[in-house]
Design a protein around this motif. Structure first.
Motif, PDB file in Angstrom:
ATOM      1  N   GLY A  51       0.899  -1.149   0.000  1.00 10.98           N
ATOM      2  CA  GLY A  51       0.000   0.000   0.000  1.00 10.98           C
ATOM      3  C   GLY A  51       0.935   1.194   0.000  1.00 10.98           C
ATOM      4  O   GLY A  51       2.163   1.027  -0.029  1.00 10.98           O
ATOM      5  N   CYS A  52       0.394   2.397   0.048  1.00  7.53           N
ATOM      6  CA  CYS A  52       1.283   3.568  -0.025  1.00  7.53           C
ATOM      7  C   CYS A  52       2.332   3.553   1.073  1.00  7.53           C
ATOM      8  O   CYS A  52       3.485   3.912   0.849  1.00  7.53           O
ATOM      9  CB  CYS A  52       0.448   4.841   0.022  1.00  7.53           C
ATOM     10  SG  CYS A  52      -0.464   5.083  -1.512  1.00  7.53           S
ATOM     11  N   SER A  53       1.954   3.104   2.278  1.00 13.51           N
ATOM     12  CA  SER A  53       2.921   3.126   3.391  1.00 13.51           C
ATOM     13  C   SER A  53       3.993   2.053   3.236  1.00 13.51           C
ATOM     14  O   SER A  53       4.940   2.007   4.028  1.00 13.51           O
ATOM     15  CB  SER A  53       2.193   2.965   4.722  1.00 13.51           C
ATOM     16  OG  SER A  53       1.465   1.756   4.743  1.00 13.51           O
ATOM     17  N   LEU A  68       4.662  -9.182   1.845  1.00  8.92           N
ATOM     18  CA  LEU A  68       3.702  -9.265   0.737  1.00  8.92           C
ATOM     19  C   LEU A  68       2.354  -8.709   1.204  1.00  8.92           C
ATOM     20  O   LEU A  68       2.091  -8.570   2.392  1.00  8.92           O
ATOM     21  CB  LEU A  68       3.542 -10.719   0.281  1.00  8.92           C
ATOM     22  CG  LEU A  68       4.786 -11.349  -0.350  1.00  8.92           C
ATOM     23  CD1 LEU A  68       4.540 -12.827  -0.640  1.00  8.92           C
ATOM     24  CD2 LEU A  68       5.183 -10.622  -1.619  1.00  8.92           C
ATOM     25  N   HIS A  69       1.492  -8.447   0.225  1.00  9.18           N
ATOM     26  CA  HIS A  69       0.193  -7.817   0.513  1.00  9.18           C
ATOM     27  C   HIS A  69      -0.610  -8.657   1.519  1.00  9.18           C
ATOM     28  O   HIS A  69      -0.909  -9.831   1.265  1.00  9.18           O
ATOM     29  CB  HIS A  69      -0.566  -7.709  -0.809  1.00  9.18           C
ATOM     30  CG  HIS A  69      -1.671  -6.702  -0.804  1.00  9.18           C
ATOM     31  ND1 HIS A  69      -1.782  -5.684   0.116  1.00  9.18           N
ATOM     32  CD2 HIS A  69      -2.735  -6.557  -1.644  1.00  9.18           C
ATOM     33  CE1 HIS A  69      -2.856  -4.956  -0.149  1.00  9.18           C
ATOM     34  NE2 HIS A  69      -3.456  -5.471  -1.207  1.00  9.18           N
ATOM     35  N   GLY A  70      -0.937  -8.064   2.652  1.00 11.88           N
ATOM     36  CA  GLY A  70      -1.750  -8.733   3.674  1.00 11.88           C
ATOM     37  C   GLY A  70      -0.978  -9.632   4.611  1.00 11.88           C
ATOM     38  O   GLY A  70      -1.548 -10.201   5.552  1.00 11.88           O
ATOM     39  N   GLN A  92      -0.050  -0.585   8.505  1.00 14.45           N
ATOM     40  CA  GLN A  92      -0.739  -1.114   7.324  1.00 14.45           C
ATOM     41  C   GLN A  92      -2.053  -0.395   7.045  1.00 14.45           C
ATOM     42  O   GLN A  92      -2.681   0.190   7.926  1.00 14.45           O
ATOM     43  CB  GLN A  92      -0.957  -2.626   7.438  1.00 14.45           C
ATOM     44  CG  GLN A  92      -1.820  -3.088   8.548  1.00 14.45           C
ATOM     45  CD  GLN A  92      -1.872  -4.611   8.684  1.00 14.45           C
ATOM     46  OE1 GLN A  92      -2.110  -5.104   9.756  1.00 14.45           O
ATOM     47  NE2 GLN A  92      -1.684  -5.357   7.634  1.00 14.45           N
ATOM     48  N   GLY A  93      -2.448  -0.452   5.786  1.00 11.78           N
ATOM     49  CA  GLY A  93      -3.693   0.171   5.347  1.00 11.78           C
ATOM     50  C   GLY A  93      -4.868  -0.771   5.502  1.00 11.78           C
ATOM     51  O   GLY A  93      -4.726  -1.948   5.851  1.00 11.78           O
ATOM     52  N   ASP A  94      -6.058  -0.233   5.208  1.00 11.99           N
ATOM     53  CA  ASP A  94      -7.287  -1.018   5.391  1.00 11.99           C
ATOM     54  C   ASP A  94      -7.430  -2.100   4.326  1.00 11.99           C
ATOM     55  O   ASP A  94      -7.942  -3.183   4.611  1.00 11.99           O
ATOM     56  CB  ASP A  94      -8.513  -0.106   5.404  1.00 11.99           C
ATOM     57  CG  ASP A  94      -8.445   0.992   4.355  1.00 11.99           C
ATOM     58  OD1 ASP A  94      -7.596   1.883   4.503  1.00 11.99           O
ATOM     59  OD2 ASP A  94      -9.213   0.944   3.387  1.00 11.99           O
TER      60      ASP A  94
END
Ligand SMILES: Cc1ncc(C[n+]2csc(CCOP(=O)(O)OP(=O)(O)O)c2C)c(N)n1
Ligand code: SF4
Length: 244
Positions: A51-53, A68-70, A92-94
């Protein structure tokens, strides 16, 4: 002349990686100030989501591990297992925490991992251009729900603190905002408590920060802060959900 305010040692001199008015940067600053005040900056390992962060390693002076994502909760679990003296936290983002990573988020909380989670809820997928997230509010537009989220078609927004506070292993769960100075001060206190819990070995702490994404909300920075205050807070009430 006495020094009343200094840049935290946790941030390097690089230019912000975020869009104007994005609160990710402010959230990093609060986290770094807290870690410096607690004297643990040099033993902190941040885990990024996708994500952006995920680009936070460019502006932080702490160690950062990219996942990795999630999968940040699994990576954080592993890092803490092999480096038990390290202060391990996730930013982390939503989309990352509640969509692709929901099982990981709940499982890490359930195991009561002694880690700190800083969860930036900005109501949308920022990095990939504004798709609907698990948190997108009913009526809000995203590229994948251009007419606005319709609960009968798209489901209802997920409330992270309400969910995670029900998980037995979670020790401290609070939702905060950063749209004005009193709220920023409160947010910093919550972040500090979440890290102090880890230092004291209390276990899993989760701080949700109502965040902005002016770029994908198509609002200017001030209007974005107003949206958090006037719209998001009604759907995502602030407060302590659990403190054991
Ligand atoms: C397995 C996988 N699926 C999808 C993506 C694409 N992707 C990158 S970031 C992202 C969403 C990020 O949104 P969020 O977690 O809310 O963070 P933000 O950018 O808003 O801070 C997605 C879907 C990916 N990188 N990997
Ligand atoms: S796209 Fe949104 S979340 Fe990403 S940096 Fe810009 S404002 Fe922040």
């Amino acid at each position: 002349m006495s020094v009343v305010y200094e840049r935290t040692k946790g941030l390097n001199q690089n230019q912000s990686i975020y869009c104007p008015g994005c609160t990710h940067g402010l959230e990093h600053k609060l986290v770094m100030e807290v870690l410096e005040e607690l004297g643990v900056l040099d033993r902190t390992i941040g885990i990024t989501s996708v994500g952006c962060s995920g680009l936070m390693f460019r502006i932080l002076n702490t160690e950062v591990v990219t996942s990795l994502h999630g999968r940040a909760p699994a990576v954080a679990t592993g890092v803490k297992a092999v480096q038990p003296d390290a202060i391990v936290y996730i930013h982390q983002g939503d989309g990352d925490a509640l969509s692709i990573g929901m099982a990981e988020t709940i499982s890490a909380a359930s195991r009561g991992e002694n880690i700190t989670v800083i969860f930036a809820n900005n109501n949308i997928y920022g990095m990939t251009g504004g798709q609907m997230a698990a948190t997108t509010m009913v009526g809000d537009k995203a590229t994948t729900c251009p007419a606005g989220r319709d609960a009968s078609l798209d489901g209802n927004p997920m409330r992270a603190c309400e969910l995670i506070s029900q998980v037995e292993g979670a020790k401290y769960v609070e939702r905060v905002a950063v749209y004005d100075v009193p709220h920023i001060i409160k947010a910093k206190k919550a972040i500090k408590k979440a890290f102090q819990n880890q230092i004291d070995g209390h276990g899993y702490s989760f701080v949700e920060i109502l965040s902005t994404c002016p770029t994908n909300w198509h609002l200017d920075p001030l209007a974005s802060m107003d949206k958090v205050k006037n719209e998001m807070e009604a759907v995502y009430p602030l407060g302590v959900f659990k403190d054991e």
